[in-house]
Design an enzyme around this catalytic site. Structure first.
Site, PDB file in Angstrom:
ATOM      1  N   HIS A  25       0.087   0.908  15.649  1.00 62.16           N
ATOM      2  CA  HIS A  25       1.292   1.371  14.961  1.00 62.16           C
ATOM      3  C   HIS A  25       2.531   1.171  15.837  1.00 62.16           C
ATOM      4  CE1 HIS A  25      -1.863   3.419  12.707  1.00 62.16           C
ATOM      5  NE2 HIS A  25      -0.999   3.785  11.792  1.00 62.16           N
ATOM      6  N   PHE A  47       2.187  -1.175   8.506  1.00 61.45           N
ATOM      7  CA  PHE A  47       2.573  -1.134   9.923  1.00 61.45           C
ATOM      8  C   PHE A  47       2.431  -2.514  10.533  1.00 61.45           C
ATOM      9  CE2 PHE A  47       2.012   3.430   9.498  1.00 61.45           C
ATOM     10  CZ  PHE A  47       2.963   3.939  10.364  1.00 61.45           C
ATOM     11  N   GLU A  52       0.836  -1.197   0.000  1.00 63.52           N
ATOM     12  CA  GLU A  52       0.000   0.000   0.000  1.00 63.52           C
ATOM     13  C   GLU A  52       0.872   1.249   0.000  1.00 63.52           C
ATOM     14  OE1 GLU A  52      -2.311  -0.865   3.509  1.00 63.52           O
ATOM     15  OE2 GLU A  52      -2.984  -2.735   2.584  1.00 63.52           O
ATOM     16  N   PRO A  86      -4.460  -9.269   9.153  1.00 60.88           N
ATOM     17  CA  PRO A  86      -5.386  -9.774   8.123  1.00 60.88           C
ATOM     18  C   PRO A  86      -4.721 -10.758   7.149  1.00 60.88           C
ATOM     19  CG  PRO A  86      -5.590  -7.394   8.335  1.00 60.88           C
ATOM     20  CD  PRO A  86      -4.399  -7.810   9.157  1.00 60.88           C
ATOM     21  N   SER A  93      -5.468  -4.436   1.221  1.00 56.95           N
ATOM     22  CA  SER A  93      -5.824  -5.814   1.492  1.00 56.95           C
ATOM     23  C   SER A  93      -4.534  -6.565   1.783  1.00 56.95           C
ATOM     24  CB  SER A  93      -6.521  -6.411   0.264  1.00 56.95           C
ATOM     25  OG  SER A  93      -6.589  -7.803   0.387  1.00 56.95           O
ATOM     26  N   GLU A  94      -4.250  -6.711   3.058  1.00 55.41           N
ATOM     27  CA  GLU A  94      -2.997  -7.369   3.428  1.00 55.41           C
ATOM     28  C   GLU A  94      -3.027  -8.834   3.047  1.00 55.41           C
ATOM     29  OE1 GLU A  94      -4.619  -5.180   5.294  1.00 55.41           O
ATOM     30  OE2 GLU A  94      -3.160  -3.554   5.246  1.00 55.41           O
TER      31      GLU A  94
HETATM   32  C1  LIG Z   1      -5.710  -3.138   7.828  1.00 50.98           C
HETATM   33  C2  LIG Z   1      -5.060  -1.827   7.595  1.00 50.98           C
HETATM   34  N1  LIG Z   1      -4.171  -1.692   6.593  1.00 50.98           N
HETATM   35  C3  LIG Z   1      -3.539  -0.518   6.391  1.00 50.98           C
HETATM   36  C4  LIG Z   1      -3.805   0.555   7.176  1.00 50.98           C
HETATM   37  C5  LIG Z   1      -3.079   1.869   6.959  1.00 50.98           C
HETATM   38  N2  LIG Z   1      -4.038   2.870   6.495  1.00 50.98           N
HETATM   39  C6  LIG Z   1      -4.597   3.734   7.352  1.00 50.98           C
HETATM   40  S1  LIG Z   1      -5.734   4.672   6.614  1.00 50.98           S
HETATM   41  C7  LIG Z   1      -5.445   3.981   5.119  1.00 50.98           C
HETATM   42  C8  LIG Z   1      -6.212   4.435   3.934  1.00 50.98           C
HETATM   43  C9  LIG Z   1      -7.667   4.316   4.159  1.00 50.98           C
HETATM   44  O1  LIG Z   1      -8.339   4.771   3.043  1.00 50.98           O
HETATM   45  P1  LIG Z   1      -9.909   4.873   3.037  1.00 50.98           P
HETATM   46  O2  LIG Z   1     -10.512   3.586   3.467  1.00 50.98           O
HETATM   47  O3  LIG Z   1     -10.314   5.413   1.725  1.00 50.98           O
HETATM   48  O4  LIG Z   1     -10.230   5.924   4.205  1.00 50.98           O
HETATM   49  P2  LIG Z   1      -9.780   7.459   4.286  1.00 50.98           P
HETATM   50  O5  LIG Z   1      -8.456   7.503   4.933  1.00 50.98           O
HETATM   51  O6  LIG Z   1      -9.765   8.008   2.912  1.00 50.98           O
HETATM   52  O7  LIG Z   1     -10.817   8.087   5.153  1.00 50.98           O
HETATM   53  C10 LIG Z   1      -4.461   3.000   5.213  1.00 50.98           C
HETATM   54  C11 LIG Z   1      -3.961   2.209   4.102  1.00 50.98           C
HETATM   55  C12 LIG Z   1      -4.733   0.373   8.211  1.00 50.98           C
HETATM   56  N3  LIG Z   1      -5.045   1.383   9.035  1.00 50.98           N
HETATM   57  N4  LIG Z   1      -5.338  -0.800   8.397  1.00 50.98           N
END
Ligand SMILES: Cc1ncc(C[n+]2csc(CCOP(=O)(O)OP(=O)(O)O)c2C)c(N)n1
Ligand SMILES: [Mg+2]
Lengths: 362, 324
Positions: free
Chosen positions: B129, B83, B29, B89, B59-60
């Site tokens: 984190h 992280f 990601e 997952p 999607s891990e």
């Molecule tokens: C399972 C998981 N993978 C990765 C992350 C890191 N992460 C935090 S927010 C984010 C993006 C989320 O995007 P979206 O669902 O569109 O929500 P937005 O931040 O735009 O509100 C990621 C990849 C996480 N928090 N949880």
């Protein structure tokens, strides 16, 4: 009734009621809010945006941790809140300051959470703790609503999440459960076009996110998430359907993330400023103000009063959050289980003794 | 030679391996234009293009599962999970598939993937984190687990991990990413997996550390040196397979041992090391092995985070106990 039943997320244009210049394009769908109500809604938008900006500046000053701004998401969250009850249950992701506040969480608790204190997730409102991990919590909302159904309670649940979350397996699994078991829940996706640096086009090859509902046998509908009237109309219908036993709905509210992903992010690295500037004209707050202006229900004096009242509320919330007692060392052990285990008992005694001997901490 | 941080050394390792071997690719990601949230993959998209530096959907399970297929077909995927707290997952893919491909097929298929992610606390981050759950991977038969603490090791270990024919979990101590610099050779080199490093030789007690805890061990060493107490500091570098020989040789020499571990105490690697010493060197010990560890708690949010993470004060107290 009808918007959701007749929705075809494969081909429909998103539902819009009030366009970005403040004109009603589908007046029949517009909530009958009088000027006073509209001014209150507008005031909430201003206030919550100020609260949001406050958390960004607190983070910069080292008074709070990383924070994901909701700027641009106000119509999604305030509009959807107005369409449900305080007795309903909210399952937020992390970019959800406004819905949490609207459903009854005190602002100081929300601040306290972002300041890095677990007590910020312990509030009187029917709001679950922030879910930092992406995609998991729609299942909790599904399970909770399943229980409400089993217990014959009239309430429903709503999970909030982003476009990125729709790529997770858990998201599909939640919709699939909700479909099979006809569960009174609403999946509210705020499609703000970005998941950190990843644009929605890299998240899915599907034309809409709403259409993901179809494979689970529940309706999906796309709505203009910057249009509080449209959000309210669709959410009202979804909530009525759920309460009537007609099951779950996926709502894709199309909006925009004006800010950085969080205070730890620098969107300049991946997103052209031009894009952000071009989206400014779709700002949900601007749209509502234009409507108020057309109705002669807004002037500079009102704006100043709103800002002054909001500033005072934000200031008071910061003061309360910062005045909240700092966590005691023992707290990190005390809430793991209902009763402290023998191992934790020993570890706690060790830490307290260590701190007394070497660190003069209480 | 150039003075590099751990973050820069990792970036250089990826760049060199991708240059030398066109099977090597990155997926995860925000690894492309953004260069990863810690910038470890910075500049690689520009150099190698979207085919070899792929931003994935969130999607891990998808990332690790797809990496397994990519690897089986001859690619050398390096998956980044954003992280420590977001690996879970992907556990079905890691534990039920990546770790088993070779054994399950009696060697017909293998799984040469690297799954990298930042771990450890102390950076005032949000929930999920700040975790140090290396033991979950160590406990999974079929996975190798690597955890560098210096820029030089970070580069050589990552290169070795990418070349390793088996799945490697590569844990990067996030709070050290940019906190120290070290001379790192420009050319590509490997540090063999499975070899600990005696960072400082000593005679009075052995301190065993890895990743984020190594600087704390070094701090304690410096402080005891002033009292003429000579500590031997071991950086494990690879957590699975464990370099038992280096550990036992040291403990047989010093007769005293403290293991410092950031993660939760129960069933941690420190417990395993302590059992190893009990089985193989009990009669060389002058005092029981001491563990200085995180507690069996959820990593607290930032206001209380420091109560949990072992620091030099706690380590020094532990060392005094074994010296007494
Ligand atoms: C399972 C998981 N993978 C990765 C992350 C890191 N992460 C935090 S927010 C984010 C993006 C989320 O995007 P979206 O669902 O569109 O929500 P937005 O931040 O735009 O509100 C990621 C990849 C996480 N928090 N949880
Ligand atoms: Mg998004």
């Amino acid at each position: 009734m009808g918007l959701i039943d007749s929705a075809n997320p494969l081909s429909d244009k998103m539902i819009q009621v009030l366009d970005h210049e403040g004109n009603f394009v589908r007046p029949a769908l517009a909530a009958k809010w009088d000027d006073k109500t509209l001014r209150e809604i507008y005031e909430n938008m201003v206030f919550l945006r100020m609260a949001d900006q406050k958390l960004i500046s607190l983070q910069r000053q080292g008074r709070s941790g990383s924070y994901p701004s909701i700027e641009g998401h106000e119509a999604c969250q305030i509009g959807s809140s107005l369409a449900i009850k305080k007795t309903d249950w909210i399952f937020p992701a992390f970019r959800e300051l406004a819905i949490c506040y609207m459903q009854g969480m005190e602002l100081e608790k929300i601040f306290l959470y972002w300041m890095g204190n677990e007590w910020g997730s312990n509030a009187a409102a029917n709001v679950f703790p922030v879910s930092i991990t992406v995609g998991g919590h729609p299942l909790h909302a599904t399970g909770y609503a399943w229980a409400l159904k089993l217990q014959k309670k009239p309430d429903i649940t709503v999970s909030y999440f982003g476009d990125g979350a729709t790529s997770t397996g858990d998201f599909y699994e939640a919709m699939n459960f909700a479909g099979v078991l006809k569960i009174p829940t609403i999946f509210f996706c705020q499609n703000n076009q970005w998941a950190i640096s990843t644009p929605c086009s890299k998240q899915t090859a599907a034309k809409t996110l709403a259409q993901k509902a179809l494979a689970c046998g529940i309706p999906g509908i796309q709505v203009d998430g910057n249009d509080i009237f449209a959000v309210y109309a669709v959410m009202s219908e979804a909530s009525e359907r759920a309460r009537k036993g007609l099951g779950a709905t996926l709502i894709e509210a199309v909006t925009y993330r004006f800010g950085n992903h969080t205070t730890a992010d620098d969107a300049k690295k991946y997103r052209p400023q031009k894009e952000v500037d071009a989206m400014r004209k779709f700002d949900p707050m601007l749209r509502l103000r234009l409507l108020l202006q057309k109705k002669n229900a807004w002037d500079e004096k009102f704006e100043k009063e709103v800002i002054a009242r909001s500033e005072e509320k934000v200031r008071a919330a910061v003061e309360k959050a910062e005045g909240f007692p700092k966590p005691k060392p023992k707290e990190i052990f005390d809430y793991l289980y209902e009763k402290l285990t023998p191992a934790l008992e020993e570890q706690k005694a060790y830490l307290l003794n260590h701190l007394k001997t070497y660190c003069s901490t209480p | 030679m150039a003075l590099l941080t751990i973050a820069e050394a990792l970036n250089q390792a990826l760049l060199q391996e991708m240059t030398n071997d066109n099977r090597v690719m990155i997926l995860g990601e925000d690894v492309g234009q953004d260069g990863g949230v810690f910038r470890i993959t910075d500049g690689l998209l520009q150099k190698f293009g979207e085919e070899r530096v792929a931003d994935t959907p969130i999607s891990e399970s998808g990332i690790v599962g797809a990496a397994i297929g990519l690897a089986a077909a001859g690619m050398r995927p390096v998956a980044e999970i954003q992280f420590d707290g977001f690996v879970y997952p992907a556990f079905d893919q890691l534990i039920c598939h990546a770790a088993r491909m070779r054994n399950r097929s009696r060697g017909k298929y293998s799984c040469p993937i690297v799954v990298r992610f930042p771990y450890s606390g102390g950076v005032r981050a949000l929930e999920h984190h700040s975790e140090s759950m290396e033991v979950l991977y160590i406990h999974t038969p079929g996975l190798k687990v690597v955890c560098p603490s210096t820029p030089y090791d970070a580069k050589g270990l990552l290169i070795a991990a990418i070349r390793c024919p088996d799945p490697v979990i590569f844990m990067e101590p996030k709070r050290l990413y940019r906190s120290l610099k070290e001379d790192v050779p420009e050319e590509s080199y490997e540090i063999p997996l499975g070899q600990a490093r005696v960072m400082i030789e000593g005679t009075d007690a052995t301190v065993i550390a890895w990743g984020s805890m190594v600087p704390i061990a070094l701090k304690a060493q410096a402080s005891f040196a002033k009292e003429n107490v000579s500590l031997e500091i071991i950086d494990l570098r690879t957590l699975s397979p464990l370099d038992t020989e280096t550990i036992l040789n040291s403990v047989k020499k010093t007769g005293r041992c403290v293991v410092i571990q950031e993660g939760p105490r129960t069933c941690g690697l420190a417990a395993e090391i302590s059992a190893l010493i009990m089985e193989k060197a009990l009669f060389d010990l002058k005092s029981p092995v001491e563990r200085v560890t995180g507690f069996d708690v959820i990593p607290p949010l930032l206001q209380a985070e420091d109560f949990n993470i072992p620091d030099d004060k706690r380590l020094i107290a532990g060392i005094r106990k074994v010296l007494a």
